[in-house]
Write a protein that holds these residues in place. Sequence first.
Motif, PDB file in Angstrom:
ATOM      1  N   VAL A  72      28.940 -21.073  23.067  1.00  0.00           N
ATOM      2  CA  VAL A  72      28.611 -20.270  24.242  1.00  0.00           C
ATOM      3  C   VAL A  72      29.756 -20.292  25.251  1.00  0.00           C
ATOM      4  O   VAL A  72      30.030 -19.280  25.919  1.00  0.00           O
ATOM      5  CB  VAL A  72      27.304 -20.782  24.872  1.00  0.00           C
ATOM      6  N   LEU A 115      22.785 -26.834  27.110  1.00  0.00           N
ATOM      7  CA  LEU A 115      22.914 -26.482  25.703  1.00  0.00           C
ATOM      8  C   LEU A 115      23.152 -27.722  24.855  1.00  0.00           C
ATOM      9  O   LEU A 115      23.621 -28.756  25.339  1.00  0.00           O
ATOM     10  CB  LEU A 115      24.073 -25.490  25.506  1.00  0.00           C
ATOM     11  N   LEU A 161      19.851 -19.683  23.792  1.00  0.00           N
ATOM     12  CA  LEU A 161      20.512 -19.463  25.079  1.00  0.00           C
ATOM     13  C   LEU A 161      19.487 -19.230  26.182  1.00  0.00           C
ATOM     14  O   LEU A 161      19.608 -19.784  27.288  1.00  0.00           O
ATOM     15  CB  LEU A 161      21.469 -18.270  24.957  1.00  0.00           C
ATOM     16  N   LEU A 210      22.750 -12.579  24.293  1.00  0.00           N
ATOM     17  CA  LEU A 210      24.024 -13.205  23.977  1.00  0.00           C
ATOM     18  C   LEU A 210      25.185 -12.285  24.333  1.00  0.00           C
ATOM     19  O   LEU A 210      26.236 -12.748  24.783  1.00  0.00           O
ATOM     20  CB  LEU A 210      24.065 -13.579  22.489  1.00  0.00           C
TER      21      LEU A 210
END
Length: 340
Positions: free
Chosen positions: A57, A49, A145, A202
């Motif tokens: 996250v 990420l 993501l 998510l």
Amino acid sequence: MVRTAFNRARRADLVHGQNPASDTKPRKVPKRTPAFLEPHEVPRLLAELSGEDRPLVATALYAGLRKGELFGLQKRDVDLKRRLLTVRRSYDNDTTKGAREEAVPIAAALVPYLEAAIDTSKVALLFPRADGEMRTEADKLGKRLRSALSRAGIVEGYLHLCRRCKRNGTPHEEKHSDCERRHCPKCKMLLWAKALPRRFRLHDTRHTTATLLLAAGVDLYAVARILRHSDPKITFETYAHLVPGYLHEQIDRLPNLESFAALVLQEAPKPENAPRGQLQEGPDSHGVRLARLAGVEPAARGFEGRCSIQLSYRRVACLCRRRAGASSNSDLLDAQQGAI
């Protein structure tokens, strides 16, 4: 939705009469198994990420927060000294989904990410946008993501495409579990490997929090409190079956019944070429024939193999043996002929 809207309108005295949707049968929504990450996949995902999304996250994974609760967090909601994270709002709403403020314990692994987010943010929000404003529901964090999952190799497989054949109008593609170099069987050109990301949203980071906690042996009530469920039954019904070995350890507590199972599962010897549905000749078959002749139990064709009729015949045969001193077999035959 129509039923709820009509009921609210009736309570507000906007409409009158019976709810027309009260007699309708609600559509059944299929209940699917929630997706989650394994313990070894979490650090691989965080490493792929960006620096802006990584603390966001990580908070979703280690605290089990929803999307709106993440975006609505403020710096004053984080108490690193007592390691408590207070969830007060969702987006810019005053309350959360449960309409209450609750404190969530901060995991030790999450402390560095929160410290970095506090130092980076220049406004009251903990995870603001680049312009300092609050993130909205239109934020594509879930898409970023899934892209990070593909880069980390957390995928369902790879789709190998031939771009030359596709350009010529005859596309060729192959699906494999790896991204090894392969060539097109038609034009011998090197195939292009495209990752097929795993189905992961998510909100599945919240499922990951619950599953990892249960797999580590955390008490079910504690998991329900961390996820802020109103009833621990919701936590158990949703996540308990996903933990490898969780239910197996409980069912293996049954006492050892190997000797009993051996007796139950032992099959009795079956007669070879036995006619189906007929009474087998046994030691008391002569008495059974006498009972039939005496008319005590009428013989029904096709039911000779039923257990209840066999038992009735044998019960009468036993009575016949007891009365052997009073009458003989010939007497029974004479009595039958006299009745006819």
